[in-house]
Design a protein around this motif. Sequence first.
Motif, PDB file in Angstrom:
ATOM      1  N   ARG A  65      33.808  19.270  57.222  1.00  0.00           N
ATOM      2  CA  ARG A  65      34.991  19.971  56.718  1.00  0.00           C
ATOM      3  C   ARG A  65      34.547  20.794  55.529  1.00  0.00           C
ATOM      4  N   LEU A  66      34.966  22.022  55.502  1.00  0.00           N
ATOM      5  CA  LEU A  66      34.702  22.863  54.340  1.00  0.00           C
ATOM      6  C   LEU A  66      36.036  23.397  53.860  1.00  0.00           C
ATOM      7  N   ARG A  67      36.345  23.107  52.620  1.00  0.00           N
ATOM      8  CA  ARG A  67      37.588  23.619  52.056  1.00  0.00           C
ATOM      9  C   ARG A  67      37.225  24.614  50.959  1.00  0.00           C
ATOM     10  N   VAL A  68      37.830  25.763  51.019  1.00  0.00           N
ATOM     11  CA  VAL A  68      37.617  26.766  49.985  1.00  0.00           C
ATOM     12  C   VAL A  68      38.785  26.683  49.020  1.00  0.00           C
ATOM     13  N   ARG A  69      38.455  26.591  47.744  1.00  0.00           N
ATOM     14  CA  ARG A  69      39.504  26.649  46.734  1.00  0.00           C
ATOM     15  C   ARG A  69      39.536  28.084  46.222  1.00  0.00           C
ATOM     16  N   PRO A  70      40.419  28.885  46.792  1.00  0.00           N
ATOM     17  CA  PRO A  70      40.380  30.306  46.457  1.00  0.00           C
ATOM     18  C   PRO A  70      41.181  30.607  45.204  1.00  0.00           C
ATOM     19  N   PRO A  71      40.573  31.225  44.201  1.00  0.00           N
ATOM     20  CA  PRO A  71      41.333  31.520  42.986  1.00  0.00           C
ATOM     21  C   PRO A  71      42.506  32.468  43.234  1.00  0.00           C
ATOM     22  N   SER A  72      42.328  33.442  44.120  1.00  0.00           N
ATOM     23  CA  SER A  72      43.421  34.391  44.359  1.00  0.00           C
ATOM     24  C   SER A  72      44.652  33.688  44.906  1.00  0.00           C
ATOM     25  N   PHE A  73      44.431  32.774  45.835  1.00  0.00           N
ATOM     26  CA  PHE A  73      45.546  32.060  46.460  1.00  0.00           C
ATOM     27  C   PHE A  73      46.311  31.245  45.429  1.00  0.00           C
ATOM     28  N   ILE A  74      45.575  30.493  44.622  1.00  0.00           N
ATOM     29  CA  ILE A  74      46.227  29.639  43.638  1.00  0.00           C
ATOM     30  C   ILE A  74      46.921  30.487  42.577  1.00  0.00           C
ATOM     31  N   ASN A  75      46.250  31.555  42.128  1.00  0.00           N
ATOM     32  CA  ASN A  75      46.859  32.411  41.113  1.00  0.00           C
ATOM     33  C   ASN A  75      48.124  33.070  41.638  1.00  0.00           C
ATOM     34  N   LEU A  76      48.092  33.478  42.900  1.00  0.00           N
ATOM     35  CA  LEU A  76      49.265  34.134  43.473  1.00  0.00           C
ATOM     36  C   LEU A  76      50.455  33.185  43.537  1.00  0.00           C
ATOM     37  N   GLY A  77      50.163  31.887  43.597  1.00  0.00           N
ATOM     38  CA  GLY A  77      51.249  30.909  43.621  1.00  0.00           C
ATOM     39  C   GLY A  77      52.137  30.972  42.390  1.00  0.00           C
ATOM     40  N   ALA A  78      51.627  31.554  41.314  1.00  0.00           N
ATOM     41  CA  ALA A  78      52.414  31.653  40.084  1.00  0.00           C
ATOM     42  C   ALA A  78      53.196  32.953  40.005  1.00  0.00           C
ATOM     43  N   LEU A  79      53.155  33.754  41.065  1.00  0.00           N
ATOM     44  CA  LEU A  79      53.828  35.065  41.001  1.00  0.00           C
ATOM     45  C   LEU A  79      55.320  34.922  40.724  1.00  0.00           C
ATOM     46  N   ASP A  80      55.951  34.019  41.458  1.00  0.00           N
ATOM     47  CA  ASP A  80      57.398  33.853  41.292  1.00  0.00           C
ATOM     48  C   ASP A  80      57.740  33.521  39.846  1.00  0.00           C
ATOM     49  N   ARG A  81      56.941  32.623  39.265  1.00  0.00           N
ATOM     50  CA  ARG A  81      57.156  32.240  37.871  1.00  0.00           C
ATOM     51  C   ARG A  81      56.995  33.437  36.931  1.00  0.00           C
ATOM     52  N   MET A  82      56.065  34.306  37.250  1.00  0.00           N
ATOM     53  CA  MET A  82      55.746  35.403  36.336  1.00  0.00           C
ATOM     54  C   MET A  82      56.739  36.556  36.419  1.00  0.00           C
ATOM     55  N   VAL A  83      57.306  36.794  37.591  1.00  0.00           N
ATOM     56  CA  VAL A  83      58.166  37.978  37.708  1.00  0.00           C
ATOM     57  C   VAL A  83      59.646  37.643  37.581  1.00  0.00           C
ATOM     58  N   ARG A  84      59.996  36.385  37.578  1.00  0.00           N
ATOM     59  CA  ARG A  84      61.401  36.021  37.490  1.00  0.00           C
ATOM     60  C   ARG A  84      62.010  36.583  36.199  1.00  0.00           C
ATOM     61  N   ASP A  85      63.189  37.182  36.338  1.00  0.00           N
ATOM     62  CA  ASP A  85      63.908  37.743  35.192  1.00  0.00           C
ATOM     63  C   ASP A  85      63.218  38.938  34.556  1.00  0.00           C
ATOM     64  N   THR A  86      62.273  39.523  35.253  1.00  0.00           N
ATOM     65  CA  THR A  86      61.731  40.787  34.754  1.00  0.00           C
ATOM     66  C   THR A  86      62.274  41.914  35.643  1.00  0.00           C
ATOM     67  N   LEU A  87      61.795  43.117  35.421  1.00  0.00           N
ATOM     68  CA  LEU A  87      62.296  44.255  36.183  1.00  0.00           C
ATOM     69  C   LEU A  87      61.393  44.541  37.373  1.00  0.00           C
ATOM     70  N   ILE A  88      61.970  45.212  38.340  1.00  0.00           N
ATOM     71  CA  ILE A  88      61.239  45.387  39.596  1.00  0.00           C
ATOM     72  C   ILE A  88      59.963  46.198  39.399  1.00  0.00           C
ATOM     73  N   ALA A  89      59.973  47.130  38.462  1.00  0.00           N
ATOM     74  CA  ALA A  89      58.762  47.923  38.235  1.00  0.00           C
ATOM     75  C   ALA A  89      57.624  47.062  37.708  1.00  0.00           C
ATOM     76  N   ASP A  90      57.974  45.926  37.089  1.00  0.00           N
ATOM     77  CA  ASP A  90      56.929  45.062  36.548  1.00  0.00           C
ATOM     78  C   ASP A  90      56.190  44.280  37.635  1.00  0.00           C
ATOM     79  N   VAL A  91      56.824  44.130  38.800  1.00  0.00           N
ATOM     80  CA  VAL A  91      56.152  43.389  39.871  1.00  0.00           C
ATOM     81  C   VAL A  91      54.829  44.051  40.209  1.00  0.00           C
TER      82      VAL A  91
END
Lengths: 373, 292
Positions: A331-357
């Motif tokens: 078994r080989l599991r890749v811990r991808p930084p992009s995937f994990i970082n993207l998981g925080a997108l919702d937290r980061m853009v909530r209550d901001t403006l659409i242009a900030d996305v």
Amino acid sequence: MTQLAETAFLDSQELVLNMGPQHPSTHGVLRVVLKLDGERILGADCVIGYLHRGIEKIAENRTYIQFVPYADRLDYVAAVGNGLGYCLTVETLCNIEVPPRAQALRVVLTELNRIASHLVWLGTHALDIGAISPVFYTLREREEILNIFEEFCGARLTTHAIRIGGFPYDAYDQMKEDVLGFCGRFVKRIDEYERLLTSNRIWISRLRGVGILKADDCKRYGVTGPMLRAAGVKWDLRKAMPYSGYDQYDFDIPIGTNADTYDRYLVRMQEMRQSVRILRQAITNLPDGPVLAKFPKVLKAPVGEVYVSTEAAKGELGFYLVSDGSTKPYRLRVRPPSFINLGALDRMVRDTLIADVVAVIGTMDIVLGEVDR
Amino acid sequence: MGLLIRRSNPDAKGEGSVMDENVSVPSGAATGSAEGSTAAIPSSATPPPSTAESAAPAATQPQSEAQPKATDVATTAVAADAAAKPVTPAKPVAAGPADPDAKPAPPKAPVPSKAPPAPKAPPVMEATPWQGPLVDAMQTLLGSDLHRAATFRNQDFVEVTAERVPDLLLFLRDDFGYAYLVEETAVDNPTHERRFELVYILYNFDTNHRCRVKARLADGAAMQSVTSLYAGANWMEREIYDMFGIPFEGHPDLRRILMPEDWNGHPFRKDYEVHNQDIEWVHENLHIESAQ
């Protein structure tokens, strides 16, 4: 005004907006479903998997050595770093000692690739924000790096340069001159980028205070790399758990304070300067000797499991490898930084403006080949 | 397979000198596979107790595989590796007599029989016990639910009962500062009665220490989500659910993440072949005959 807004024909309601997967500023096939109240974001849901190839499943059906080129296809903008992470994992499991010359050469290529990755990020990020010209300059410098790769191993993007145990071939004759020449030119070029952007009023007002993710949140979400460092955490795996001889080089970990998009920009710019520092030390003090470790060609890993991670351009890139004693990974599991970082997108853009996305997706520096695997 | 490897780096220095190690002695693997073989002998010897006496098939097996050993050339080493694969079904016959033969002909019999049974045997890791105040604290918290604390390649891990994982993670996060869940994933081992092994990798920023928590889970059983402890577990658990079909209790948003929502099957299970596909989904959504 308030009376007008209460009339029936100006009634407001929530709007669901679909952004991507074919959108220039989602950096690939990322689809974000946004729930909007006017311009304000109530929530963001990422729809990913358009580039899913099942690389972890493929690994179970390839030998340890055959899988190396697949690793390059994870984060194809920083392919060398992926190959390094995977090869280090196999080497740790099999106790393969990589010769010092190969270790230093690995550092050279990885740092060059880190710069190339950051240049792609800088160009596209600035393009998203509306600064058109930097992308032409950054891709010009990236071209120099890709030329060095091409000269070294024949490939430019998915290099397959690093192999298990070291390198299949030594550095080419002019490599030292090429790398040092690039370093000399590039430091001045970073100054040029900074003159274009760092104190640019539009740039600052689009990035300051946007997409804030504080250190605690970074740790909770597992966000690593420049995003974590911009939040003030002085943590870099090259220092914390040195690999490939990174402990021999003198370099600093740039950190930010405000944990916003602008600080992430500053951190990445400083990281490129630090990479140049490492490059100069590594290429001038390249040890002599072989570049490939001695190990059996039919590589059978001992039974066991290891997790090895490296500081890739995007963050902590880890490989969790389970071996059953055969020639293929169990078994080989890749811990991808992009995937994990993207998981925080919702937290980061909530209550901001659409242009900030657009700014937030840009500052995350994701590569969908790594998100989807 | 081996030929490909050989061709890919023809100008590598020093390759020829290690050729004689090719057959079965990779640097660290020697002891590991030896352990594997000792564990394998009882399991492979039990099915054919009657055939153990039949020396005729046993004589043909070692002969065909003794050739590559005699001449240590890369091509024959490759042949030995290739030959090792077809032997697998006939292994009980070969391994049965290999046990009594071990004394008179040690170099011949164990070596060929060693390679095939290794994947069959339950993995035996050369791990050393892990001790220290952290382990003691975990021991007092979990008691008999802490099955093992060991170190392999300087990497510490514990094996615990699946139900206690959230307790342990909460304890490690709050009392010992393991604030960062690096990784959560699963490993499928269908031959095991609890086929899934869930792996949590934790990191402590202050002590710069990483440790793994592993727990076994039976097929169909639900795992408790740790999303409330580590927000980053959200997507990782969704991926495990997607790829292995392990449901997570208490997860706020348990949906597939990489595969299509209505896809049938969980691709990273070992019984899901690499060419498998949900053909109905492919017909319906992609309007093509096959996705291969």
